[in-house]
Write an enzyme that holds these catalytic residues in place. Structure first.
Site, PDB file in Angstrom:
ATOM      1  N   ASP B 200      -2.176   2.348   2.413  1.00 33.75           N
ATOM      2  CA  ASP B 200      -1.742   3.076   1.221  1.00 33.75           C
ATOM      3  C   ASP B 200      -0.939   2.049   0.425  1.00 33.75           C
ATOM      4  O   ASP B 200       0.192   1.734   0.777  1.00 33.75           O
ATOM      5  CB  ASP B 200      -0.858   4.269   1.610  1.00 33.75           C
ATOM      6  CG  ASP B 200      -0.435   5.086   0.386  1.00 33.75           C
ATOM      7  OD1 ASP B 200      -0.390   4.512  -0.725  1.00 33.75           O
ATOM      8  OD2 ASP B 200      -0.156   6.277   0.546  1.00 33.75           O
ATOM      9  N   HIS B 201      -1.561   1.520  -0.628  1.00 31.81           N
ATOM     10  CA  HIS B 201      -0.948   0.341  -1.259  1.00 31.81           C
ATOM     11  C   HIS B 201       0.420   0.644  -1.873  1.00 31.81           C
ATOM     12  O   HIS B 201       1.205  -0.257  -2.107  1.00 31.81           O
ATOM     13  CB  HIS B 201      -1.906  -0.301  -2.281  1.00 31.81           C
ATOM     14  CG  HIS B 201      -2.116   0.517  -3.504  1.00 31.81           C
ATOM     15  ND1 HIS B 201      -3.114   1.438  -3.591  1.00 31.81           N
ATOM     16  CD2 HIS B 201      -1.458   0.542  -4.671  1.00 31.81           C
ATOM     17  CE1 HIS B 201      -3.054   2.005  -4.773  1.00 31.81           C
ATOM     18  NE2 HIS B 201      -2.057   1.480  -5.463  1.00 31.81           N
ATOM     19  N   HIS B 263      -0.097   8.837  -1.870  1.00 29.98           N
ATOM     20  CA  HIS B 263       1.003   8.061  -2.452  1.00 29.98           C
ATOM     21  C   HIS B 263       2.285   8.879  -2.638  1.00 29.98           C
ATOM     22  O   HIS B 263       3.363   8.471  -2.214  1.00 29.98           O
ATOM     23  CB  HIS B 263       0.609   7.509  -3.824  1.00 29.98           C
ATOM     24  CG  HIS B 263      -0.655   6.710  -3.819  1.00 29.98           C
ATOM     25  ND1 HIS B 263      -1.000   5.884  -2.776  1.00 29.98           N
ATOM     26  CD2 HIS B 263      -1.647   6.595  -4.730  1.00 29.98           C
ATOM     27  CE1 HIS B 263      -2.159   5.307  -3.053  1.00 29.98           C
ATOM     28  NE2 HIS B 263      -2.572   5.725  -4.218  1.00 29.98           N
TER      29      HIS B 263
END
Lengths: 368, 511
Positions: B200-201, B263
Site C-alpha cells: 500500500d504505497h 489507503h
C-alpha cells in the site's frame, strides 16, 4: 615576526555593537516585508583563525541555510593580536521556498575577536545561540589546547577535518579525549571521514557477492594509494577494515611509526592481526600529483581493487577470484566540495560509531 | 584458532543507518506495464544511485511480449529518464541496467517458469545473488492465480536453505471480503504470510511513517490524543484529476474500494492505534487490526445516515472545462460509481469513544492533497467571552502529500493595547527542515521487502477486516441508487457531505 592579518569586513553585513545584536536583528526583521520568514532549526557555528576564509565561509553559510535553516555564527578569532577587541556584524540569508511565494531567512552573526577577547569565545557563542536548538560547531584548523571544558560540553556536533590538521596524530588523540571527557555527549564529525563515505560503500560492495565475502577472512594485504597528505584518510580506511573484521594492531607501540616512515614507497608499513592470528600487512603510498587513488586488497590468489581517477564521477571496481569471478564494474562516486560534505554531514542525524571504533583501531599505531 | 566463516558481508555492518538488503533477484511479473516503467524501475535506479542496493542484484522482467533484454533495457532507460526523481547519469544507468534481463513467457506456460528457474540459477552464479528471490506481481489480480500456481509448481516459491523467497502483491487486494479471502488463500497456497508483502504505497510515504514518530516520540501529543481533548478527526484525500485512462478499473471499483478500503483506513489506523509493544512489523500491525475491529459497523439505514456518495458532473478544474464522469471515455453512461465519498466513522474503544473520524475522498476536486486534521475541543467559553473575541480551536494537521509536513493552529494575542485574538500557525515542512529529498514511497517499500521488513505492508487480517467494514456499506448501496449525489467538477463535493459533518457542528477543512 607576527604574520600580518588581512581582515576584510565587506560582505559580513551590518556592523553592530555586541550588546545590541538581538535588538539590531529584531530591527532587521521589522524592516523586511511579509514574504520573509525567519527560521532556525540548528545553531551552526564556524570558528576560523584565517581571515581570508570569511568570504568563503559566508558563502558556505548561505548554501547551508538554504537546506538547513539556522542561526549561523561565524567567528574569526585572532588571539595573537596585541590589543583586545571584539566586533560584530549581522546579516541574513534568504531563500525562496515551495512555489516561491515565501522566503525563508536565516540570520548570520559574525564576530571578530582579537587578543584577549578571543578567550571570551564561550561566553560570546552561548549568549547568541537560539535557545533549545542543537549546536553544531565547525572548528576549522587545529583544535585549541587546553580544551575548554565549558565550550565542548555544550557542543552537540563537533565538526572538524582531520585532513586539514597540521599535527593530525596529536589532534586525533585530543579528539579521543573529548569522547571520554566532559564533551562525551558530543558527536564527533570528521569531514575527512564523511568524505571517505563513498569509498566505504564501494569497498563494502566489492564483497557482496556470495563468492566474495568469505574472502574477507583471508585478506593478506591492503595497499592504499592516495594523494599527498592523505595519510590520515588512508589510516581511517584501514581502521575501518580493522574494526569491521576484528583485527588488532600487531606490536602496538613497538611498530615503526607511520608518520615517521618515508613517503611514496608503498612498502609495508605495519601489520594487523586477524582473530586467528594471521598477519595482514598494509601499505600506504602517497604521491604528489596523484592522478589515481586506489585500494587493492589481496586474499591469496584473489584480488579486489577499487580505484578512482582524478575528476572521474565513478569508481572502477575490479574483482578477480580465480575460476569464479573476473569482473569490472563502475560504481557511483559523488563529487563533493566542502559545502556538499558539510551538507551530507548535517543531513545525517545520529552518532558515528564506526568512526569511533576505527579511531580506536588506529590510535595505537599513531604515536605522538 | 580458525576464524568462523562470515555468513554475510561484515563490511556492510553499520555502514548505513539502515542495513543494505541481501543480494537478491527481483522478478517483476508484468514487466511491460505502466507500474514497472513509471515506478518500480525508476525507484530501483534511485536506490542504486544512492548506494542503497547491494551490487549483487538482478532484475528480471517477466512478460508476454516478445523482446530482447537489450530492447527491454532501452525501454526502461527511457522510462527512468522520464520518471526518476533525480537526474539520470548515463554511465550509472548503464552499469545498473547490466543487472536487468528480460524473460519472455506467457504467464500460464509452465515451461516459462522452468526456464526462469534456470535463468535465476545462472544469475545466482554470475552475480552472487545467493538464491534470494523477490517476486513482484505487477499485474491485474486476475493473473495472480496462474502466476502463483506456476511459481508453486516450479518450486520457485521455496528457497534453498539459507536463502529466501518473497512475493509482493499490488493492490487491489480483492474487490470485497470473499474475493480478498480467495486471493489471500491463493497467495497462501504458494507463499506463507511471512513471505507475503501486500503493498500500500501510502504507507511508504514519509509523513505516513512519521505519524507514529510524532505520536509516540512526543509527550505533548500522546497525552492529548484521546476523546477528552479531541473533538473529531478529518482525513481527506482530494485530487483534481478524473479517471485518466483508468475508467475500466475505476468504474467497477469506485472511490470507496479504490481509496478508503486501503489507503484511508490505513491512515485512520495509524492515527487511532494504541502504542505498539515494539517496532517490529507484527506488533504494529496487531495494533492496526485492533482499530479496524473497533470500527463501528455501518449497515442498512446507518449507511445512508453516515456515508455520502457522489459522482462528478461537468464543471471546471483549474480554469478548464471538464466532462462529467458519465461522459468520460470507457465509462458506462449510466454508471452509479461514486467518485466522491464522505464517511463518518466511529472507533468504539475507550480512547476514541464519541470522537467521529470524518473521511472524505474525491476526484475532480479543486485541489490535490492528502491530510489528517486532528481538531481539538474548544476551551471553556468563559474567559474571553466578555471580549467578544472568537477563539478558534486548535488543529493539528499532518500533511501526507504534497508539501509533506505538520502544522499546528493555535491562538495568539495580537500586538496592541486591546485584547484581540487571532489564529496563528506553527508549520513544519519536510522540504525545508530536512535538507534532503524525500524518497519515493516505492523506494522505501522495495528496500523493506528486500530486507524482510514487513512493517509498512498490509497483513492478511488487516485487509480482511477492512473489507468487512467496506462490504457492509456496499451491501446497503446495492439496495438503492437514489442516494448518489452529483457534484460539479471543481467543487469540494456535494452539499450532502457538508450536511454530514455539520451535524457534528463542524465543517470540512479547506485544503
Amino acid at each position: 615576526m607576527e604574520k600580518a592579518v588581512t581582515f576584510d569586513p565587506s560582505g559580513l553585513g551590518l556592523p553592530v555593537e555586541i550588546g545590541l545584536i538581538d535588538k539590531e536583528l529584531g530591527k532587521l526583521w521589522e524592516s523586511s516585508d511579509d514574504t520573509k520568514t525567519r527560521a532556525s532549526l540548528i545553531n551552526f557555528v564556524i570558528h576560523t583563525g584565517d581571515p581570508s576564509s570569511l568570504k568563503a565561509d559566508t558563502e558556505i553559510i548561505s548554501t547551508i541555510a538554504a537546506k538547513h535553516a539556522c542561526r549561523a555564527i561565524l567567528i574569526f578569532s585572532n588571539p595573537s593580536a596585541p590589543a583586545p577587541a571584539a566586533q560584530a556584524w549581522i546579516n541574513a540569508h534568504c531563500h525562496q521556498t515551495g512555489k516561491g511565494e515565501r522566503q525563508l531567512c536565516s540570520e548570520q552573526i559574525t564576530f571578530r575577536l582579537d587578543g584577549e577577547s578571543a578567550n571570551a569565545l564561550p561566553n560570546i557563542v552561548f549568549s547568541h545561540l537560539d535557545t533549545d536548538l542543537p549546536l553544531c560547531l565547525w572548528w576549522q584548523g587545529d583544535l585549541p589546547e587546553p580544551l575548554d571544558e565549558t565550550l565542548w560540553s555544550w557542543v552537540d556536533r563537533l565538526i572538524y577535518d582531520s585532513a586539514k590538521w597540521s599535527r593530525p596524530v596529536h589532534q586525533l588523540h585530543l579528539v579521543r579525549h573529548l569522547t571520554v571527557g566532559s564533551g562525551k555527549g558530543t558527536v564527533l564529525c570528521d569531514l575527512n571521514w564523511t568524505r571517505l563515505q563513498p569509498w566505504r560503500y564501494a569497498l563494502a560492495s566489492l564483497f557482496d557477492h556470495s563468492a566474495a565475502f568469505p574472502k574477507l577472512n583471508q585478506i593478506d594485504s591492503i595497499n592504499v594509494e592516495l594523494g599527498n597528505g592523505s595519510r590520515i584518510s588512508a589510516m581511517l580506511l584501514l581502521g575501518w577494515f580493522a574494526s569491521q573484521l576484528n583485527w588488532t594492531a600487531a606490536n602496538s607501540g613497538e611498530s615503526q611509526s607511520l608518520f615517521r616512515g618515508r613517503q611514496g614507497e608503498g612498502r609495508p608499513l605495519d601489520e594487523f592481526l586477524s582473530p586467528d592470528n594471521r598477519k595482514i600487512s598494509f601499505a600506504i603510498t602517497e604521491s604528489q600529483n596523484q592522478e589515481r587513488n586506489a585500494v587493492l586488497i589481496r586474499c591469496g590468489d584473489s584480488e579486489f581493487e577499487l580505484s578512482h581517477a582524478a575528476n572521474a564521477e565513478f569508481f572502477e571496481a575490479r574483482i578477480h577470484i580465480p575460476e569464479t569471478i573476473d569482473s569490472r564494474q563502475i560504481l557511483p562516486f559523488p563529487r563533493r566540495n566542502t559545502t556538499d560534505t558539510l551538507l551530507a554531514e548535517l543531513s545525517r542525524a545520529g552518532r558515528h560509531p564506526l568512526y569511533t571504533k576505527s579511531l580506536e583501531k588506529i590510535l595505537p599505531l599513531l604515536r605522538r | 584458532m580458525p576464524t568462523e566463516p562470515f555468513q554475510s558481508n561484515p563490511l556492510r555492518d553499520g555502514l548505513n543507518l539502515r542495513s543494505i538488503p541481501d543480494p537478491c533477484s527481483l522478478i517483476i511479473f508484468g514487466a511491460s506495464g505502466d507500474l514497472t516503467h513509471r515506478k518500480l524501475v525508476p525507484a530501483l535506479y534511485n536506490l542504486a544511485a544512492d548506494g542503497a542496493l547491494p551490487q549483487a542484484i538482478s532484475v528480471v522482467g517477466f512478460a508476454r511480449r516478445d523482446k530482447t533484454s537489450e530492447v527491454f533495457r532501452k525501454e526502461l532507460g527511457e522510462a527512468v529518464r522520464k520518471f526518476s526523481r533525480q537526474a539520470v547519469n548515463d554511465e550509472l544507468w548503464e552499469n545498473f541496467s547490466n543487472s536487468i534481463t528480460y524473460h519472455r513467457s506467457e504467464f500460464d506456460n509452465p515451461e516459462g517458469y522452468v526456464s526462469l528457474a534456470r535463468h535465476l540459477e545462472e544469475l545466482d552464479a554470475a552475480r552472487g545473488t545467493r538464491g534470494n528471490r523477490l517476486f513482484y506481481l505487477a499485474v491485474a489480480p486476475d493473473q495472480f492465480e496462474v502466476i502463483l500456481e506456476n511459481l508453486r509448481k516450479s518450486g520457485l516459491n521455496t528457497a534453498a536453505p539459507g536463502s529466501w523467497a518473497r512475493v509482493i502483491v499490488e493492490k487491489p487486494f480483492g474487490t470485497d471480503l470473499p474475493s480478498a479471502r480467495r486471493l489471500n488463500d491463493l497467495v497462501e497456497s504458494a507463499f506463507d504470510e511471512s513471505q507475503t508483502y501486500r503493498i500500500d504505497h501510502y504507507l511508504g510515504k514519509e509523513t505516513a511513517q512519521n505519524i507514529m514518530v510524532m505520536r509516540f516520540a512526543n509527550a505533548i501529543f500522546e497525552a492529548m490524543w484521546n476523546s477528552r481533548y479531541i473533538d473529531h478527526v478529518q482525513i481527506t484525500a482530494s485530487e483534481p484529476l478524473g479517471v485518466e485512462g483508468r475508467a475500466g478499473y475505476y468504474d467497477k471499483s469506485g472511490a470507496l474500494r479504490d481509496m478508503v478500503q486501503n489507503h484511508l483506513l490505513q491512515l485512520l489506523c495509524l492515527t487511532a492505534m494504541e502504542p505498539p509493544a515494539g517496532l517490529d512489523a507484527d506488533s504494529i500491525r496487531d495494533e492496526k487490526v485492533k482499530v479496524l475491529r473497533s470500527l463501528r459497523p455501518l449497515a442498512g439505514d446507518e449507511v445512508f445516515r453516515h456515508v455520502v456518495r457522489a459522482q462528478y458532473g461537468a464543471g471546471a478544474v483549474n480554469g478548464k472545462r471538464v466532462a462529467a464522469y458519465r461522459d468520460e471515455l470507457n465509462v458506462n453512461p449510466e454508471s452509479n460509481t461514486e467518485t466522491f465519498v464522505a464517511l463518518e466513522v466511529n472507533v468504539d474503544n475507550w480512547r476514541w469513544a464519541g470522537v467521529p473520524f470524518f473521511i472524505r475522498v474525491g476526484k475532480r476536486l479543486p485541489k490535490g492533497g492528502t491530510e489528517i486534521a486532528v481538531q481539538f475541543k474548544s476551551v471553556p467559553p468563559v474567559l474571553f467571552r466578555a471580549t467578544g473575541e472568537t477563539v478558534d480551536d486548535n488543529v493539528l494537521v499532518i500533511r501526507i502529500q504534497p508539501d509533506e509536513g505538520i502544522s499546528l493552529r493555535m491562538c495568539a494575542k495580537m500586538p496592541g493595547s486591546s485584547l484581540r485574538i487571532e489564529p496563528v500557525k506553527m508549520d513544519f515542512h519536510y522540504g525545508t527542515s530536512f535538507g534532503k529529498a524525500t524518497p519515493e514511497a516505492y523506494e522505501r517499500l522495495l528496500l523493506d521487502a528486500m530486507s524482510g521488513d514487513a512493517t509498512l505492508f498490509a497483513r492478511r487480517d488487516e485487509v480482511e477486516e477492512a473489507w468487512k467494514f467496506i462490504d457492509l456499506i456496499h451491501e446497503a448501496w446495492r439496495t438503492r441508487s437514489n442516494d448518489l449525489a452529483i457534484y460539479s467538477a471543481g467543487s469540494w463535493g456535494p452539499s450532502e457531505a457538508d450536511e454530514l459533518i455539520k451535524r457534528h457542528e463542524a465543517t470540512w477543512r479547506r485544503l
